[in-house]
Design an enzyme around this catalytic site. Structure first.
Site, mmCIF file in Angstrom:
data_model
loop_
_atom_site.group_PDB
_atom_site.id
_atom_site.type_symbol
_atom_site.label_atom_id
_atom_site.label_comp_id
_atom_site.label_asym_id
_atom_site.label_seq_id
_atom_site.Cartn_x
_atom_site.Cartn_y
_atom_site.Cartn_z
ATOM 1 N N CYS A 1 31.843 49.046 44.758
ATOM 2 C CA CYS A 1 32.326 49.069 46.139
ATOM 3 C C CYS A 1 32.824 50.472 46.511
ATOM 4 O O CYS A 1 32.002 51.362 46.674
ATOM 5 C CB CYS A 1 33.375 47.981 46.350
ATOM 6 S SG CYS A 1 33.429 47.458 48.071
ATOM 7 N N HIS B 1 30.642 43.169 44.617
ATOM 8 C CA HIS B 1 31.582 43.017 43.492
ATOM 9 C C HIS B 1 30.984 42.139 42.390
ATOM 10 O O HIS B 1 31.219 40.939 42.368
ATOM 11 C CB HIS B 1 32.888 42.398 43.987
ATOM 12 C CG HIS B 1 33.694 43.310 44.830
ATOM 13 N ND1 HIS B 1 34.665 44.146 44.311
ATOM 14 C CD2 HIS B 1 33.661 43.556 46.152
ATOM 15 C CE1 HIS B 1 35.200 44.856 45.288
ATOM 16 N NE2 HIS B 1 34.608 44.521 46.417
ATOM 17 N N GLU C 1 31.820 41.891 39.367
ATOM 18 C CA GLU C 1 32.832 41.343 38.460
ATOM 19 C C GLU C 1 33.248 39.920 38.827
ATOM 20 O O GLU C 1 33.676 39.148 37.976
ATOM 21 C CB GLU C 1 34.054 42.287 38.407
ATOM 22 C CG GLU C 1 34.959 42.317 39.642
ATOM 23 C CD GLU C 1 34.484 43.235 40.774
ATOM 24 O OE1 GLU C 1 33.284 43.589 40.800
ATOM 25 O OE2 GLU C 1 35.306 43.578 41.645
ATOM 26 N N LYS D 1 63.276 15.354 20.942
ATOM 27 C CA LYS D 1 64.430 15.578 21.832
ATOM 28 C C LYS D 1 63.965 15.770 23.282
ATOM 29 O O LYS D 1 64.511 15.168 24.210
ATOM 30 C CB LYS D 1 65.182 16.821 21.341
ATOM 31 C CG LYS D 1 66.437 17.138 22.105
ATOM 32 C CD LYS D 1 67.142 18.307 21.431
ATOM 33 C CE LYS D 1 68.229 18.877 22.293
ATOM 34 N NZ LYS D 1 68.805 20.094 21.714
#
Ligand code: GLN
Length: 533
Positions: free
Chosen positions: A382, A508, A510, A224
């Site tokens: 940080c 940082h 991460e 559809k």
């Protein structure tokens, strides 16, 4: 010549365009193609660097120091390739460029208009990466939802690009939602039909529909959708809710999204998808043999997206250690009064998060005193590192007025202070110390052991910095600067002697953790937490 894939979104925001784009890119990369992803954001800020995390989640920083949308983090985590300023474009940046050109006289005598001037600039930016690198495929995610006023110039630019490149060089994927109505016990296609109509109104026929859904889509529903939205039946792709975002590439592989795209673009990839490393990661992620609880002390905890890369880095580091990392958000303001040990006693490690401003600092200092005195693994990032310095100077060196000038501009003991080059800066956008800088680690440090080398490079986003006037006093009392910038001598890493794991980093980490390259400091922090347990 690169081939182009555009990803638009319909019906509602937050459908995960970034994850779908990254997953498709992963599959194409796994087949030996070189792929990149860029994000076009329709807001008027020049970049998200000036946005509060509550507004926009984390601000992701690239190697070249661009402050960008958090989707770029997903692109890097999935593809394990760095992105750059060119991978994130906003309406603000487009207008800024066009207006600067107008002021310099580039359009002298002409009226500057959305079409063609703004759309031309969007088109120029859309193909910029091709000029700089040798990509086989460039995927562009268009932020926002079709139908938004802000999206219109992007859709018009896309219409023109599609027309100019031709069918075999450009594919449009529309990500949409198939809601399930409980009362009717039915999946509904109408919102998708409407959003495809919006696209058609802009002159764009999508080639592929990726349908977010909570339940499997029956064949008839796909038929559809194909009929009403004018796409091939095999080009209606089901994107069912996944247990983790890292499952999505495999789900898309099962749905043959990559094959369909390659066929439409007439690309013969070098080989079948090699996802062995990805699957190994998933295997470990899903079969942990142990568990640790990490307290994430921050002040934007209401919104998980504010610490997106930290959460993801824990997932990567957990998998390496075959350990489930339960991240417990702890609002730093709740630590400002009452018994701290009752609040932190179940934690195997504490991470004090990055942040800005004075709010919540007192609670962070309380948390750090507690983990320092109780030998609980501590990781400060940080602002978290800066707080560890302040706490140590106050409580161990007995410098009662020790503070960061960000928190108390009038302090007589600025142990954390504005960097000299920051003192003259008043403008806020893109003016922090941003992007990748080198750092040299001292041998015998925890960080050296983690990285396995002394020369590293990490990404930064800060204005304040450890004040070297306090270095000797700090080190003689046991808090050692184990990582420094080799040129400026700025302190990048601090570690506490005679503590199982007490590490603060000005950068940082991460932002550089990916599925295939989990960040070494996160990996060793989890190891330390496991040992404590
Ligand atoms: N506010 C601090 C600074 O500007 C820390 C920034 C951060 O945590 N990203 O130096």
């Amino acid at each position: 010549m690169a081939k182009y894939i555009f990803v638009t979104g319909g019906v509602t925001s937050s459908l995960g365009k970034g994850i779908i784009a990254a997953s498709l890119a992963k599959l194409l990369q796994a087949r030996g193609l070189s792929v990149t992803i860029q994000k076009f954001d329709p807001y008027i800020n020049v970049d998200p660097g000036t946005l509060n995390p509550y507004e926009h989640g984390e601000c992701y920083v690239t190697e070249d120091g661009a402050e960008t949308d958090l989707d770029l983090g997903h692109y890097e985590r999935f593809l394990n390739n760095p992105t750059s300023q060119a991978n994130n474009v906003t309406t603000g940046r487009i207008y800024q460029t066009v207006i600067e050109k107008e002021r310099s006289g580039a359009f002298l005598g002409k009226t500057v208009q959305v079409i063609p001037h703004i759309t031309d600039e969007i088109k120029r930016r859309a193909t910029l990466l091709e000029k700089e690198h040798n990509y086989d495929i460039i995927i562009t995610e268009i932020g926002g939802t079709v139908g938004d006023i802000e999206s219109l110039p992007y859709l018009e630019a896309l219409r023109q690009i599609k027309r100019e490149l031709g069918k075999e060089n450009c594919v449009v994927i529309h990500l949409t939602l198939i809601p399930y109505l409980k009362a009717a016990k039915e999946l509904k296609t109408k919102p998708t039909q409407h959003s495809v109509k919006e696209l058609l109104q802009a002159g764009i026929q999508p080639d592929i529909l990726v349908c977010r859904t909570e339940y499997h889509l029956p064949k008839e529903l796909k038929e559809k959708l194909a009929l009403f939205c004018n796409v091939d039946e095999n080009s209606v792709i089901e994107a069912i809710d996944a247990e983790t975002i890292y499952d999505v590439p495999l789900l898309m592989l099962k749905e043959k999204l990559d094959k369909i795209v390659l066929k439409k673009l007439n690309i013969k990839p070098p080989h079948e998808p090699d996802l062995s490393q990805w699957k190994e990661f998933l295997g470990k992620l899903k079969n942990p043999t142990k568990e640790v609880s990490i307290g994430l002390v921050g002040k934007y905890n209401e919104l998980q997206d504010a610490y997106k890369s930290i959460y993801e880095a824990f997932i990567h580091a957990g998998a390496v250690n075959e350990c489930k990392v339960r991240v417990v958000p702890i609002h730093s303001e709740t630590l400002e009064s009452g018994d701290i040990s009752s609040k932190l006693k179940d934690m195997d490690g504490i991470l004090v998060a990055p942040g800005f401003g004075e709010r919540g600092i007192a609670g962070k200092l309380e948390a750090i005193s507690y983990v320092r005195e109780n030998n609980i693994p501590f990781f400060g990032i940080c602002l978290g590192m800066q707080c560890a310095v302040v706490e140590f100077c106050k409580n161990v060196l007995q410098i009662t007025d020790a503070n960061s000038t960000e928190v108390d501009p009038g302090t007589s003991e600025p142990v954390i202070d504005l960097m000299p080059e920051q003192k003259k800066i008043t403008a806020k956008g893109g003016t922090m110390r941003l992007g990748a800088y080198a750092c040299k680690l001292s041998k015998n440090s925890i960080s050296y052991k983690a990285y396995g080398k002394s020369d590293i490079s990490e990404r930064h986003r800060h204005r304040y910095e450890f004040n070297n006037a306090y270095l000797d006093r700090m080190e003689s009392a046991g808090l050692i600067a184990t990582g420094k910038n080799p040129d400026s001598k700025l302190v990048e890493v601090i570690e506490l002697k005679d503590h199982p794991f007490f590490v603060g980093v000005q950068y940082h980490p991460e932002l550089k953790s990916t599925v295939e390259n989990p960040h070494p400091l996160f990996v060793s922090f989890i190891k330390a937490a496991l040992q404590r347990k």
